[in-house]
Design a protein around this motif. Structure first.
Motif, PDB file in Angstrom:
ATOM      1  N   ALA A 218       1.195  -1.191   0.110  1.00 38.22           N
ATOM      2  CA  ALA A 218       0.150   0.189  -0.038  1.00 38.22           C
ATOM      3  C   ALA A 218       1.045   1.134   0.293  1.00 38.22           C
ATOM      4  O   ALA A 218      -0.011   2.540  -0.953  1.00 38.22           O
ATOM      5  N   ALA A 219       2.266   1.088   0.294  1.00 38.26           N
ATOM      6  CA  ALA A 219       2.925   2.140   0.098  1.00 38.26           C
ATOM      7  C   ALA A 219       3.339   2.375  -0.925  1.00 38.26           C
ATOM      8  O   ALA A 219       4.173   3.695  -1.055  1.00 38.26           O
ATOM      9  N   LEU A 220       2.845   1.387  -1.838  1.00 42.64           N
ATOM     10  CA  LEU A 220       3.532   2.058  -3.354  1.00 42.64           C
ATOM     11  C   LEU A 220       3.020   2.604  -3.719  1.00 42.64           C
ATOM     12  O   LEU A 220       2.355   2.439  -5.075  1.00 42.64           O
ATOM     13  N   ALA A 221       1.439   2.055  -3.542  1.00 40.35           N
ATOM     14  CA  ALA A 221       0.066   2.292  -4.606  1.00 40.35           C
ATOM     15  C   ALA A 221       0.027   3.799  -5.946  1.00 40.35           C
ATOM     16  O   ALA A 221      -0.722   3.599  -6.447  1.00 40.35           O
ATOM     17  N   ASP A 222       0.581   4.840  -5.137  1.00 42.86           N
ATOM     18  CA  ASP A 222       0.328   6.371  -5.295  1.00 42.86           C
ATOM     19  C   ASP A 222       1.770   6.847  -5.847  1.00 42.86           C
ATOM     20  O   ASP A 222       1.411   7.970  -6.069  1.00 42.86           O
ATOM     21  N   ILE A 223       3.129   5.648  -6.064  1.00 37.67           N
ATOM     22  CA  ILE A 223       3.979   6.575  -6.972  1.00 37.67           C
ATOM     23  C   ILE A 223       3.250   7.030  -8.393  1.00 37.67           C
ATOM     24  O   ILE A 223       3.131   5.931  -8.887  1.00 37.67           O
ATOM     25  N   ASP A 224       3.373   7.895  -8.554  1.00 42.94           N
ATOM     26  CA  ASP A 224       3.358   9.302  -9.645  1.00 42.94           C
ATOM     27  C   ASP A 224       4.335   7.637 -11.044  1.00 42.94           C
ATOM     28  O   ASP A 224       5.232   7.561 -10.749  1.00 42.94           O
ATOM     29  N   GLY A 225       2.778   7.726 -12.349  1.00 38.83           N
ATOM     30  CA  GLY A 225       3.865   7.455 -13.082  1.00 38.83           C
ATOM     31  C   GLY A 225       3.466   5.250 -13.442  1.00 38.83           C
ATOM     32  O   GLY A 225       4.218   5.016 -14.138  1.00 38.83           O
ATOM     33  N   ALA A 226       3.085   4.818 -12.182  1.00 35.87           N
ATOM     34  CA  ALA A 226       3.275   3.630 -12.086  1.00 35.87           C
ATOM     35  C   ALA A 226       2.058   2.463 -11.264  1.00 35.87           C
ATOM     36  O   ALA A 226       1.522   3.179 -11.408  1.00 35.87           O
ATOM     37  N   ARG A 227       2.151   1.317 -12.275  1.00 34.34           N
ATOM     38  CA  ARG A 227       1.068   0.670 -11.523  1.00 34.34           C
ATOM     39  C   ARG A 227       1.552  -0.779 -11.069  1.00 34.34           C
ATOM     40  O   ARG A 227       2.665  -1.413 -11.478  1.00 34.34           O
ATOM     41  N   LEU A 228       0.044  -0.887  -9.605  1.00 31.80           N
ATOM     42  CA  LEU A 228       0.890  -1.903  -8.606  1.00 31.80           C
ATOM     43  C   LEU A 228       0.586  -3.081  -9.729  1.00 31.80           C
ATOM     44  O   LEU A 228      -0.966  -3.386 -10.016  1.00 31.80           O
ATOM     45  N   VAL A 229       0.971  -3.957  -9.984  1.00 30.20           N
ATOM     46  CA  VAL A 229       0.193  -5.447 -10.551  1.00 30.20           C
ATOM     47  C   VAL A 229       0.864  -6.679  -9.600  1.00 30.20           C
ATOM     48  O   VAL A 229       1.866  -7.204  -9.349  1.00 30.20           O
ATOM     49  N   VAL A 230      -0.781  -7.169  -9.093  1.00 26.07           N
ATOM     50  CA  VAL A 230       0.042  -8.420  -8.158  1.00 26.07           C
ATOM     51  C   VAL A 230      -0.607  -9.957  -8.154  1.00 26.07           C
ATOM     52  O   VAL A 230      -2.046  -9.598  -8.884  1.00 26.07           O
ATOM     53  N   VAL A 231       0.157 -10.510  -9.029  1.00 33.23           N
ATOM     54  CA  VAL A 231       0.450 -12.137  -8.828  1.00 33.23           C
ATOM     55  C   VAL A 231       0.170 -12.971  -8.332  1.00 33.23           C
ATOM     56  O   VAL A 231       1.514 -13.189  -7.229  1.00 33.23           O
ATOM     57  N   GLY A 232      -0.990 -13.477  -7.609  1.00 33.50           N
ATOM     58  CA  GLY A 232      -1.122 -14.790  -6.947  1.00 33.50           C
ATOM     59  C   GLY A 232      -2.089 -14.958  -6.243  1.00 33.50           C
ATOM     60  O   GLY A 232      -3.357 -13.816  -6.440  1.00 33.50           O
ATOM     61  N   GLU A 233      -2.339 -16.161  -5.574  1.00 33.04           N
ATOM     62  CA  GLU A 233      -3.590 -16.244  -4.699  1.00 33.04           C
ATOM     63  C   GLU A 233      -3.517 -16.496  -3.471  1.00 33.04           C
ATOM     64  O   GLU A 233      -2.277 -16.875  -3.274  1.00 33.04           O
ATOM     65  N   GLY A 234      -4.557 -16.440  -2.704  1.00 38.23           N
ATOM     66  CA  GLY A 234      -3.998 -16.601  -0.987  1.00 38.23           C
ATOM     67  C   GLY A 234      -5.487 -16.339  -0.521  1.00 38.23           C
ATOM     68  O   GLY A 234      -5.833 -15.673  -0.882  1.00 38.23           O
ATOM     69  N   PRO A 235      -5.549 -16.158   1.330  1.00 37.92           N
ATOM     70  CA  PRO A 235      -6.344 -15.856   1.368  1.00 37.92           C
ATOM     71  C   PRO A 235      -6.847 -14.391   2.315  1.00 37.92           C
ATOM     72  O   PRO A 235      -7.743 -14.027   2.718  1.00 37.92           O
ATOM     73  N   SER A 236      -5.215 -13.483   1.690  1.00 33.21           N
ATOM     74  CA  SER A 236      -5.502 -12.690   1.957  1.00 33.21           C
ATOM     75  C   SER A 236      -5.733 -11.700   0.474  1.00 33.21           C
ATOM     76  O   SER A 236      -5.748 -10.641   0.866  1.00 33.21           O
TER      77      SER A 236
END
Length: 677
Positions: A218-236
């Protein structure tokens, strides 16, 4: 070589443990080794297992993480599976529940075990809200890995963690990476456009679970010019999607799709502080992607800070954000770090890593015979090798099995001066009439006393045998224990329970608790205890319904031995003891050959030197057991039934063979005289 791999998790659930097992299977097969996989059954397995046999066992899912399965298999069942495969080594992949039973089964079969530490379960306990369980989990991990012949840890941090827990015999063994699959050439503009639309991609790959600390992204979610991509599955996953609404969640990816995604990242971020290694970090580096990871645990050995990525201060999310923003805003630095990352992975192929693994297997095969000469292997103190010995595998000139070279203190048997045997007719020696006057018997305990005395010819052994035929566990508690304590022995053997187990009503767990009380009382005096599991002959139909009782009781005794630091002679796990040629004609007692077998196995467990060689010589020179006459029904069954009808036993009115000490061995010729204490 024949390798049995026990894995706590397996297909179809893919994680670091499963991935490593599949790679090991492939490379062992390519090198000509045979493999068996013992793992949880949780669904259809369609992947190529490279010729491995499989024993997939019934499992149950963890309530908070159903993809993870737990197998509750008894050591006796695993020993049966392993015995049929006849492995040269047992590989325990991230052992915990199944692995504990596996290491016990390997011990029972005297097969070397190599435990691969791959999951920081201690930290996981805290992450899952069980901080009070940390001490218990740590103690379990320590016991398990101390019991294994050799432990492989993937990083300097995990080695230090295990050393703090008192684990010895540690070797560094990392993970390989598929540099063909994970490569910069897998990067495609189409994938990048589909997930980021031309923006810089900050990526994460892994389980979506509390221990991975994915919420820190979440600390990286609003870095200018970037998109956060999360690969994976799990209970969270559901909670993370709510907390990171601007991120792209792809779900689980595998094969070429995962390789394309990994190469499509511009920066790979790994926030977990509980990693023993960090396989996805290697895959990102091999893909030419710079990595930002926490500066603790496995990542410290993988990421070269300021060369192919950054290590940030653990728990400092401001530092994490600053390191990622530095790379997002500097394409030239990303390119330089990525090239260095790819170059650094060239020598970390799975082929090289698996060759190293086979070398560790060979070392374990060298160490195991040394452990077999030591009492109480599970209680081995911390240190590089037993008895301070420095052991190195030496390759023989003829290409045969390597032999150990001891470069310091020799490993020898402990010296005992007072040995007392407790038990029933088996320990009394009934039916071992070889070379004895009519009506007299020797028995395995008498033979063991001679072997112990043989090990130290300069001193005499004082030996008492308090066993009497037909005695039960209660008799040991109320009669034999007190008599033994008066004699102040430094070694006591306990083989009891068979007469209870064949009764109409029997609670093996309750019997084991009574035996445990006896063992603990003896151990409190400082005496060593040789605890022996009862056994049955094979192919006797009348005994089929008793096998489960004996197996359950033996499993409890294994626990008692481990928890009290006793020396276990697990005859129930040795198939040879059930062969009928070792038994007397009544199929209830051992014949002379059976008593010889038990005596030499006991001598092995105690570390008596040359026991195996002496066993072979004894078998070669010994005459056949005396012939018996009459039919089994008339000679054995009817007298037993008649005694039961009258409420009698074969031991009524009989006293112990040696209620006080007799002297065995010593300087000059062996002698035998009665003593009282």
């Amino acid at each position: 070589m024949r390798v049995a791999l026990l894995a706590e998790s397996f297909l179809p659930h893919m994680n670091g443990v499963t991935g490593s097992v599949l790679q090991v299977l492939r490379h062992l097969a390519e090198a000509g080794h045979e493999t068996l996989v013992i793992a949880p059954r949780s669904g259809e397995v369609s992947a190529d297992l490279h010729g491995a046999r499989t024993e997939l066992l019934r499992s149950v899912p963890l309530p908070s993480y159903p993809e993870v399965r737990v197998v509750f298999a008894r050591a006796a069942r695993l020993a049966t599976i392993l015995r049929s495969f006849d492995p040269d080594v047992v590989h325990l992949a991230s052992p915990f529940v199944l692995g504990w039973q596996g290491v016990a089964a390997a011990d029972a079969l005297r097969v070397p075990s190599v435990a691969v530490y791959q999951t920081d379960v201690v930290s996981y306990a805290e992450r899952y809200g069980l901080p009070h369980a940390q001490a218990l989990v740590g103690a379990h991990i320590a016991r398990l890995h101390r019991r294994a012949t050799l432990t492989l840890a993937p990083s300097t941090a995990s080695i230090a963690q295990l050393e703090d827990l008192g684990v010895d015999r540690l070797r560094r063994w990392g993970r390989g990476v598929d540099t063909d699959r994970f490569a910069p050439e897998r990067r495609t503009a189409a994938w990048r456009s589909s997930v980021a639309g031309g923006r810089t991609v900050i990526g994460y790959v892994g389980r979506l679970a509390p221990e991975k600390q994915v919420a820190d992204l979440a600390a990286l979610a609003d870095i200018d010019g970037a998109r956060l991509v999360v690969v994976g599955e799990g209970p969270s996953r559901a909670g993370l999607e709510a907390a990171l609404p601007s991120a792209v969640f792809t779900g689980h990816l595998g094969g070429a799709d995962l390789a394309e995604a990994m190469a499509g990242f511009d920066v790979f971020v790994h926030p977990g502080e509980s990693e023993t290694f960090g396989q996805t970090i290697q895959e990102a580096l091999a893909s030419g992607v710079p990595v930002v990871a926490t500066g603790t645990g496995g990542p410290v050995d993988l990421v070269r800070s300021s060369v192919d990525g950054w290590l940030y201060r653990p728990g400092d999310l401001r530092d994490l954000r600053a390191r990622v923003a530095d790379l997002v805003g500097d394409e030239g630095k990303r390119r330089a770090f990525g090239e260095a990352a790819r170059e650094g992975m060239r020598n970390r192929s799975w082929d090289a890593v698996c060759r190293e693994l086979v070398g560790h297997y060979e070392e374990a095969r060298v160490l195991r015979p040394i452990d077999d000469r030591l009492p109480a292997r599970a209680a081995r103190p911390a240190g590089a090798s037993p008895a301070g010995a420095s052991v190195e595998p030496v390759a023989p000139a003829d290409g045969g099995e390597a032999a150990p070279t001891r470069t310091s203190d020799a490993v020898g048997a402990r010296t005992w001066r007072r040995y007392v045997a407790l038990g029933d007719s088996l320990t009394e020696g009934l039916c071992d009439a070889s070379r004895m006057p009519d009506g007299h018997f020797r028995g395995w305990a008498d033979r063991l006393a001679e072997l112990i005395a043989h090990a130290d010819p300069g001193s005499a052994l004082r030996y008492a045998n308090l066993a009497v035929r037909s005695r039960k566990v209660g008799d040991v508690v109320t009669e034999q224990l007190g008599a033994a304590l008066v004699l102040r022995p430094d070694l006591v053997s306990v083989l009891i329970g068979a007469n209870d187990l064949v009764g109409r009503h029997c609670d093996p767990a309750a019997l084991a608790r009574d035996v445990e009380a006896v063992v603990r009382r003896l151990r409190d005096t400082g005496a060593d205890v040789l605890l022996v599991t009862p056994f049955l002959p094979h192919r006797v139909a009348a005994h089929l319904f008793l096998e489960r009782r004996f197996a359950v009781y033996a499993e409890h005794l294994r626990r008692v031995a481990a928890e009290t630091g006793s020396i276990l002679l697990d005859l129930q796990a040795k198939r040879r003891i059930g062969e009928l040629d070792l038994w007397a004609a009544d199929r209830v007692h051992l014949g002379s050959s059976g008593h010889r077998f038990v005596a030499y196995r006991a001598a092995d467990a105690l570390g008596v030197p040359d026991a195996e060689a002496l066993a072979g010589l004894d078998a070669a020179l010994h005459e056949h057991d005396p012939a018996v006459t009459g039919t089994w029904l008339g000679r054995d069954v009817l007298p037993w039934v008649w005694r039961r009808v009258r409420g009698r036993t074969a031991g009524d009115g009989l006293a112990a063979k040696h209620a006080g000490y007799v002297t065995v061995g010593g300087p000059g010729r062996a002698r035998s005289r009665a003593e009282t204490g």
